[in-house]
Design an enzyme around this catalytic site. Structure first.
Site, mmCIF file in Angstrom:
data_model
loop_
_atom_site.group_PDB
_atom_site.id
_atom_site.type_symbol
_atom_site.label_atom_id
_atom_site.label_comp_id
_atom_site.label_asym_id
_atom_site.label_seq_id
_atom_site.Cartn_x
_atom_site.Cartn_y
_atom_site.Cartn_z
ATOM 1 N N MET A 58 0.801 -1.209 0.000
ATOM 2 C CA MET A 58 0.000 0.000 0.000
ATOM 3 C C MET A 58 0.844 1.274 0.000
ATOM 4 O O MET A 58 0.460 2.275 -0.603
ATOM 5 C CB MET A 58 -0.908 0.033 1.235
ATOM 6 C CG MET A 58 -1.986 -1.026 1.247
ATOM 7 S SD MET A 58 -3.356 -0.569 0.176
ATOM 8 C CE MET A 58 -4.515 -1.885 0.535
ATOM 9 N N ASP A 346 -4.839 1.158 -3.595
ATOM 10 C CA ASP A 346 -3.781 0.882 -2.620
ATOM 11 C C ASP A 346 -3.257 2.157 -1.972
ATOM 12 O O ASP A 346 -2.529 2.926 -2.596
ATOM 13 C CB ASP A 346 -2.646 0.117 -3.300
ATOM 14 C CG ASP A 346 -3.147 -1.205 -3.858
ATOM 15 O OD1 ASP A 346 -3.422 -2.092 -3.046
ATOM 16 O OD2 ASP A 346 -3.297 -1.306 -5.079
ATOM 17 N N THR A 347 -3.614 2.344 -0.709
ATOM 18 C CA THR A 347 -3.295 3.551 0.038
ATOM 19 C C THR A 347 -3.441 3.228 1.518
ATOM 20 O O THR A 347 -4.203 2.336 1.874
ATOM 21 C CB THR A 347 -4.284 4.689 -0.337
ATOM 22 O OG1 THR A 347 -4.157 4.999 -1.716
ATOM 23 C CG2 THR A 347 -4.031 5.957 0.459
ATOM 24 N N VAL A 348 -2.740 3.954 2.383
ATOM 25 C CA VAL A 348 -3.042 3.884 3.808
ATOM 26 C C VAL A 348 -3.446 5.268 4.287
ATOM 27 O O VAL A 348 -3.009 6.288 3.753
ATOM 28 C CB VAL A 348 -1.857 3.359 4.654
ATOM 29 C CG1 VAL A 348 -1.477 1.961 4.221
ATOM 30 C CG2 VAL A 348 -0.660 4.309 4.601
#
Length: 524
Positions: A58, A346-348
């Site tokens: 991510m 896809d990331t936090v």
């Protein structure tokens, strides 16, 4: 109140401090840093960097971030743009001459310079209390000793197929994705973090680490230079503001797409959103149509801050009124052509509020799963593929060019009410994020959902000619939408992941975390 006989989770309440994010180890580290005397900035940095190890597909040190920050004792909000730029030698014309009509998603051409580390160092110096050595100590520990792979992380890891070259050695286990419970270690990143802890940004943007980054990119055919890396720098700014039925929404300005969330809500404000069934066809149709119109505007206007010239037009009430007039409750609008091929999830995201009510809303990403699929040889730093957010259309404000920042999907946010900041929040999920922001607000404001139930509720997303519905929508809703003309499909996976902390008038903090991820809200 939720049905306690049904699967679900409760909101978390506390008074001193709180973190909500997508992995429990990161949430615990954030609380540890707060209890060691750190503030929300220290906690967000320390836990955010750790997320790059807990969820390496991510995010990571090779990525970008955006931040909204409410200082302690104040109600103002400042922004920090920690997104990197294309190398000076990047040239859309050269790619067009090769016959390309889009930036290769998993090619070295898509790699932009990493901006997050510079932003973390700037935040720590300007707003933190502990210093980088203490703030990064937990992440260094976990990089060396390892992190057990969580179930959702394993699910995503198994789908990754873009890892190439050195990235395969650093992020696969004997050529295979890691499974739930296996230990992921990153000793190279531990060394990089030690250098950042000791030397600040110079530990990353200069010396051996910088040389490893640039040598690796050049060996893959990149045009990146040490000068490009040294020139990377974050910038402070002001949030953009919009209103929705008594709530004030604060978003990060372009090159992020926070303005798109504002536009969706501005369009929806022209309709009765409270009366329809929240999971029925009428509400879902209106949201899908508003999404198409707002994303068409995104594709036309959002770009590098120095090249976004129509922001005021995008946010003008008349613009929303004209777009709302195009929506027919009984007819489906044409699909919106995508600006790029860069679709991802896809990331936090992490939010922290401390005892002094400093609030941080921070989002941090390498774009696609494992970014470009490329990593530096020695230290194993994954390179983001944010350059895939550029277009190759000649003359477009978001056309790839040297030194420009690409359009970004990641958007942190905050809510205000009655002149007071009441909720830092974010909804991960690639292009879905503006819709996620709008849906969270309408769930709460129009349908009276609690914060956790508003996050739990099923989601829909109109993209690429389809209307994807998560599990949880009634069969009748799907059929009614299909009868209207939508191409309804089952969502190919969980859609996004939200985290939020509500700051009540009483001073009590209420945290909520998305069950679509492995994380939680924790307070003390």
């Amino acid at each position: 109140m939720r049905d306690f006989q049904a699967p679900g989770r409760s909101a978390v309440f506390a008074t001193n401090g709180m973190c909500a994010t997508s992995h429990p180890l990161a949430a615990k580290v954030a609380l540890d840093l707060l209890q060691q005397g750190g503030n929300a900035v220290d906690a967000a940095i320390g836990a955010g960097v750790l997320l790059g190890l807990c969820e390496p597909h991510m995010t990571g040190l090779g990525g970008d971030c955006f931040v909204l920050l409410k200082p302690a004792g104040e109600e103002r909000v400042i922004t920090l743009n920690g997104s990197g730029r294309a190398p000076a030698a990047a040239d859309a014309g050269a790619l067009r001459a090769k016959g390309l009509d889009a930036v290769p998603v998993y090619g070295v051409e898509a790699v932009t310079l990493p901006g997050a580390v510079d932003a973390f160092c700037k935040l720590s110096t300007d707003w933190g209390q502990l210093g980088l050595a203490d703030t990064l100590a937990p992440a260094i520990h976990y990089a060396e000793t390892g992190v057990p792979v969580a179930p959702r992380v394993a699910y995503d890891w198994a789908e990754a197929s873009n890892l190439q070259g050195a990235a395969r050695a650093h992020y696969l286990n004997s050529g295979a994705p890691l499974c739930a419970g296996q230990i992921f270690r990153a000793p190279g990143q531990a060394e990089v973090l030690r250098r950042i802890a000791r030397d600040g940004r110079a530990g990353f943007y200069e010396g051996e680490v910088a040389q490893d980054l640039i040598d690796s990119l050049r060996a893959m055919g990149g045009v990146h230079t040490l000068d490009d890396l040294a020139a990377t720098g974050c910038t402070y700014g002001d949030p953009i503001r919009s209103a929705y039925r008594g709530l004030e929404l604060l978003e990060h300005a372009p090159n992020g797409t926070g303005a798109v969330a504002s536009l969706i809500l501005n369009i929806l404000s022209h309709f009765d959103m409270a009366s329809p069934d929240p999971f029925g066809p009428e509400r879902t149709h209106l949201e899908a149509e508003a999404t198409k119109l707002a994303y068409d505007a995104r594709n036309r206007f959002i770009a590098d801050p120095d090249h976004t010239t129509r922001l005021a037009h995008l946010l003008a009430p008349n613009t929303a009124a004209q777009l709302a007039a195009l929506i027919d409750p009984k007819r489906v609008l044409p699909d919106v052509a995508p600006l790029t091929e860069a679709i991802h999830r896809d990331t936090v995201y992490i939010t922290v509020v401390d005892r002094d009510r400093m609030a941080v809303s921070l989002i941090y990403s390498i774009f696609h799963s494992f970014g470009s699929g490329l990593a530096s040889d020695k230290f194993g730093i994954l390179f983001q593929n944010r350059g895939a957010g550029f277009t190759l259309a000649e003359g477009h404000p978001n056309e790839m060019a040297g030194g420009k920042r690409p359009m970004h999907t990641i958007i942190p946010a905050m809510l205000g009410e009655g002149g007071r900041i009441t909720m830092p929040f974010g909804v991960m999920g690639g292009a879905y994020q503006p819709v996620g922001h709008a849906r969270l607000l309408t769930n709460m404001r129009d349908h009276g959902m609690t914060l956790q139930s508003a996050i739990d509720a099923p989601r829909a997303f109109a993209e690429n000619g389809t209307l994807a519905l998560e599990t949880g929508y009634p069969t009748g809703t799907a059929q009614a939408l299909a009868d209207l003309g939508h191409k309804v499909i089952a969502s190919p996976g969980p859609r996004g992941g939200a985290q939020a902390i509500r700051i009540h008038d009483s001073g009590v903090l209420e945290g909520a975390s998305d069950p679509r991820k492995d994380g939680c809200a924790l307070g003390y």
